[in-house]
Design an enzyme around this catalytic site. Structure first.
Site, PDB file in Angstrom:
ATOM      1  N   TYR A 169       0.825  -1.219   0.000  1.00 27.05           N
ATOM      2  CA  TYR A 169       0.000   0.000   0.000  1.00 27.05           C
ATOM      3  C   TYR A 169       0.860   1.270   0.000  1.00 27.05           C
ATOM      4  O   TYR A 169       0.769   2.096  -0.916  1.00 27.05           O
ATOM      5  CB  TYR A 169      -0.932  -0.045   1.216  1.00 27.05           C
ATOM      6  N   ILE A 170       1.709   1.421   0.983  1.00 25.50           N
ATOM      7  CA  ILE A 170       2.471   2.672   1.083  1.00 25.50           C
ATOM      8  C   ILE A 170       3.602   2.689   0.051  1.00 25.50           C
ATOM      9  O   ILE A 170       3.794   3.673  -0.671  1.00 25.50           O
ATOM     10  CB  ILE A 170       2.971   2.891   2.524  1.00 25.50           C
TER      11      ILE A 170
ATOM     12  N   ASP B  45      12.467 -12.258  -1.704  1.00 23.47           N
ATOM     13  CA  ASP B  45      12.285 -12.057  -0.265  1.00 23.47           C
ATOM     14  C   ASP B  45      13.591 -11.584   0.368  1.00 23.47           C
ATOM     15  O   ASP B  45      14.667 -12.031  -0.037  1.00 23.47           O
ATOM     16  CB  ASP B  45      11.863 -13.411   0.341  1.00 23.47           C
TER      17      ASP B  45
ATOM     18  N   TYR C 279       4.970  -5.911  16.843  1.00 26.65           N
ATOM     19  CA  TYR C 279       5.099  -5.113  15.625  1.00 26.65           C
ATOM     20  C   TYR C 279       5.925  -3.849  15.899  1.00 26.65           C
ATOM     21  O   TYR C 279       6.937  -3.589  15.244  1.00 26.65           O
ATOM     22  CB  TYR C 279       3.708  -4.735  15.086  1.00 26.65           C
TER      23      TYR C 279
ATOM     24  N   ASN D  23      -1.605   7.252  11.236  1.00 27.97           N
ATOM     25  CA  ASN D  23      -2.521   6.347  10.516  1.00 27.97           C
ATOM     26  C   ASN D  23      -2.572   6.652   9.028  1.00 27.97           C
ATOM     27  O   ASN D  23      -3.290   7.559   8.598  1.00 27.97           O
ATOM     28  CB  ASN D  23      -3.912   6.419  11.142  1.00 27.97           C
TER      29      ASN D  23
ATOM     30  N   GLY E 142      -4.790  -2.974  23.672  1.00 21.40           N
ATOM     31  CA  GLY E 142      -3.616  -2.200  23.270  1.00 21.40           C
ATOM     32  C   GLY E 142      -3.922  -0.952  22.466  1.00 21.40           C
ATOM     33  O   GLY E 142      -3.011  -0.346  21.911  1.00 21.40           O
ATOM     34  N   ASP E 143      -5.192  -0.562  22.371  1.00 24.20           N
ATOM     35  CA  ASP E 143      -5.537   0.666  21.647  1.00 24.20           C
ATOM     36  C   ASP E 143      -5.404   1.880  22.564  1.00 24.20           C
ATOM     37  O   ASP E 143      -6.188   2.038  23.492  1.00 24.20           O
ATOM     38  CB  ASP E 143      -6.999   0.600  21.160  1.00 24.20           C
TER      39      ASP E 143
HETATM   40  N1  UFG Z   1     -11.433   0.797  14.812  1.00 22.70           N
HETATM   41  C1  UFG Z   1     -12.759   0.513  15.098  1.00 22.70           C
HETATM   42  N2  UFG Z   1     -13.374  -0.478  14.395  1.00 22.70           N
HETATM   43  C2  UFG Z   1     -12.757  -1.201  13.437  1.00 22.70           C
HETATM   44  C3  UFG Z   1     -11.396  -0.895  13.131  1.00 22.70           C
HETATM   45  C4  UFG Z   1     -10.767   0.113  13.852  1.00 22.70           C
HETATM   46  O1  UFG Z   1     -13.368   1.129  15.977  1.00 22.70           O
HETATM   47  O2  UFG Z   1     -13.373  -2.088  12.847  1.00 22.70           O
HETATM   48  C5  UFG Z   1     -10.770   1.884  15.553  1.00 22.70           C
HETATM   49  C6  UFG Z   1      -9.550   1.419  16.318  1.00 22.70           C
HETATM   50  O3  UFG Z   1      -9.883   1.014  17.605  1.00 22.70           O
HETATM   51  C7  UFG Z   1      -8.677   2.676  16.298  1.00 22.70           C
HETATM   52  C8  UFG Z   1      -9.057   3.366  14.987  1.00 22.70           C
HETATM   53  O4  UFG Z   1     -10.298   2.801  14.604  1.00 22.70           O
HETATM   54  O5  UFG Z   1      -9.023   3.515  17.343  1.00 22.70           O
HETATM   55  C9  UFG Z   1      -8.050   3.132  13.888  1.00 22.70           C
HETATM   56  O6  UFG Z   1      -7.787   1.752  13.788  1.00 22.70           O
HETATM   57  P1  UFG Z   1      -6.878   1.113  12.656  1.00 22.70           P
HETATM   58  O7  UFG Z   1      -6.892  -0.358  12.885  1.00 22.70           O
HETATM   59  O8  UFG Z   1      -7.310   1.621  11.337  1.00 22.70           O
HETATM   60  O9  UFG Z   1      -5.424   1.707  12.930  1.00 22.70           O
HETATM   61  P2  UFG Z   1      -4.537   1.648  14.265  1.00 22.70           P
HETATM   62  O10 UFG Z   1      -4.604   3.004  14.869  1.00 22.70           O
HETATM   63  O11 UFG Z   1      -4.877   0.528  15.132  1.00 22.70           O
HETATM   64  O12 UFG Z   1      -3.102   1.261  13.671  1.00 22.70           O
HETATM   65  C10 UFG Z   1      -2.433   1.977  12.672  1.00 22.70           C
HETATM   66  C11 UFG Z   1      -1.608   1.037  11.824  1.00 22.70           C
HETATM   67  C12 UFG Z   1      -0.552   0.354  12.656  1.00 22.70           C
HETATM   68  C13 UFG Z   1       0.264   1.374  13.374  1.00 22.70           C
HETATM   69  C14 UFG Z   1      -0.586   2.336  14.115  1.00 22.70           C
HETATM   70  C15 UFG Z   1       0.269   3.426  14.646  1.00 22.70           C
HETATM   71  O13 UFG Z   1      -2.437   0.063  11.237  1.00 22.70           O
HETATM   72  O14 UFG Z   1       0.285  -0.396  11.812  1.00 22.70           O
HETATM   73  O15 UFG Z   1      -1.587   2.895  13.266  1.00 22.70           O
HETATM   74  O16 UFG Z   1      -0.465   4.489  15.063  1.00 22.70           O
HETATM   75  F1  UFG Z   1       1.080   0.765  14.258  1.00 22.70           F
END
Ligand code: UFG
Length: 335
Positions: A13-14, A52, A142, A173, A294-295
């Site tokens: 993606y990136i 790889d 990660y 994000n 872990g959020d």
């Molecule tokens: N969320 C929901 N429902 C979902 C999916 C996500 O409520 O179905 C919420 C998550 O709890 C979070 C936000 O939406 O609060 C964003 O979630 P993402 O999974 O899109 O992204 P993350 O913040 O968890 O993680 C991203 C990258 C990671 C990176 C991180 C660093 O995917 O690789 O940002 O900030 F480590």
């Protein structure tokens, strides 16, 4: 024989967005990708070699065959949840395989590398917005695997007999897509908020789960800093040019650096859903779900350092504009 940039993970993606941007700017690129998560169809510019990073001979042969000026290193596994389930796999792919890459880089006397890092190195922030000086304390394999790479890059850049320089870019994000819809986000399985909501809009999914609504934020849902992938791409080019400047200066400490990349604005999960409803014109069905482990409640970047040092100018500060590009791509992908 023009010098080239090697992009590891350039079918992802990136990486694919950076590949496009580099080619637009007149750079020549070689993409390597093992296609575990990447898509060969996303490599529309430059040369493509499937392989790889665990294969040292493969990497080394590329440095022997091409005049490579620098490396942009994206190849990695990127799911936090998966990393908790399969930690060894993450350390091997993200850290150990990077050591192979670095060995080949050094043998070839290539001295510039841009590393795709993450806000996950900060763990639960003590303070937002997060500056680069914020202590690092990743809370999942990660983030730890990415920090291990940063550490070895820093050590290498400081080794006396080397002019190796690197820039580590800690993304918040990443989201959105190429406005020309040639490439975009295509994860399988998808776990990221915006494409999941857009799946609801096209009726591929029934509803979006909101992971917790009693966080200490203004509306109870998690706040994140959504940064457009094309703005990320621009930052990589600026970072590379930053390393190219002053080539004659052999002091590697002068240029190696770490930058946060975010848009500086936080948006809650509910705000993101509302923006998707507005942009798509579809009502998004939602349900409250358990908090995800872990959020952190709030992750917002202080990107002043990148803006000032690299003269980086992020263009997509408006969430609706970001979602518009994601939506255009998402419809095309699912046609
Ligand atoms: N969320 C929901 N429902 C979902 C999916 C996500 O409520 O179905 C919420 C998550 O709890 C979070 C936000 O939406 O609060 C964003 O979630 P993402 O999974 O899109 O992204 P993350 O913040 O968890 O993680 C991203 C990258 C990671 C990176 C991180 C660093 O995917 O690789 O940002 O900030 F480590």
């Amino acid at each position: 024989n023009n010098s080239m940039i090697l992009i590891t993970g350039g079918a992802g993606y990136i990486g694919s967005h950076i590949n496009k941007e580099l080619n637009k700017k007149g750079y020549e690129t070689i993409v390597i990708d093992n296609l575990i998560n990447g898509h060969e169809s996303a490599v529309k510019w430059g040369e493509f070699l499937e392989g790889d990073l665990n294969d040292f001979e493969f990497i080394n042969s590329i440095f022997n065959s091409y005049d490579i000026e620098g490396v942009m290193h994206f190849a990695a596994f990127t799911s936090v949840a998966e990393s908790v389930e399969f930690p060894a796999m993450y350390y091997k792919n993200n850290y150990k395989n990077t050591l192979n890459l670095l060995k080949a880089v050094k043998l070839a006397n290539v001295n510039k590398l841009i590393f795709s890092s993450t806000a996950a190195v900060y763990g639960n922030p003590k303070k937002v917005p997060i500056t680069e000086n914020h202590p690092v304390n990743p809370i999942n394999p990660y983030g730890k695997s990415k920090l291990m790479v940063e550490t070895v890059l820093e050590n290498e850049s400081k080794s006396i007999d080397s002019d190796f320089k690197y820039v580590s870019l800690r993304y918040f994000n990443a989201c959105g897509a190429d406005p020309e819809t040639e490439i975009g986000e295509n994860h399988n399985p998808e776990t990221h908020l915006i494409p999941l909501i857009l799946d609801v809009a096209i009726e591929k999914r029934e509803k979006i789960a909101i992971f917790g609504d009693d966080y200490e934020t203004f509306d109870g849902t998690c706040i994140r800093d959504y940064i457009h992938v094309c703005d990320l791409a621009q930052a990589h080019i600026k970072a590379f040019e930053h390393l190219q400047e002053d080539e004659t200066n052999k002091n590697p400490l002068k240029k190696s650096n770490i930058f946060n990349l975010g848009n500086g604005n936080g948006f809650s999960v509910k705000e993101v859903i509302a923006a998707c409803e507005k942009v798509t014109g579809h009502k998004i069905k939602k349900e409250l779900a358990e908090k995800r482990e872990g959020d952190p409640a709030i992750l917002i970047a202080d990107s002043k350092k990148a803006i000032e040092t690299l003269k980086w100018e992020p263009k997509f500060t408006d969430l609706n504009k970001i979602v518009e590009t994601a939506w255009k791509w998402h419809k095309k992908l699912n046609e």
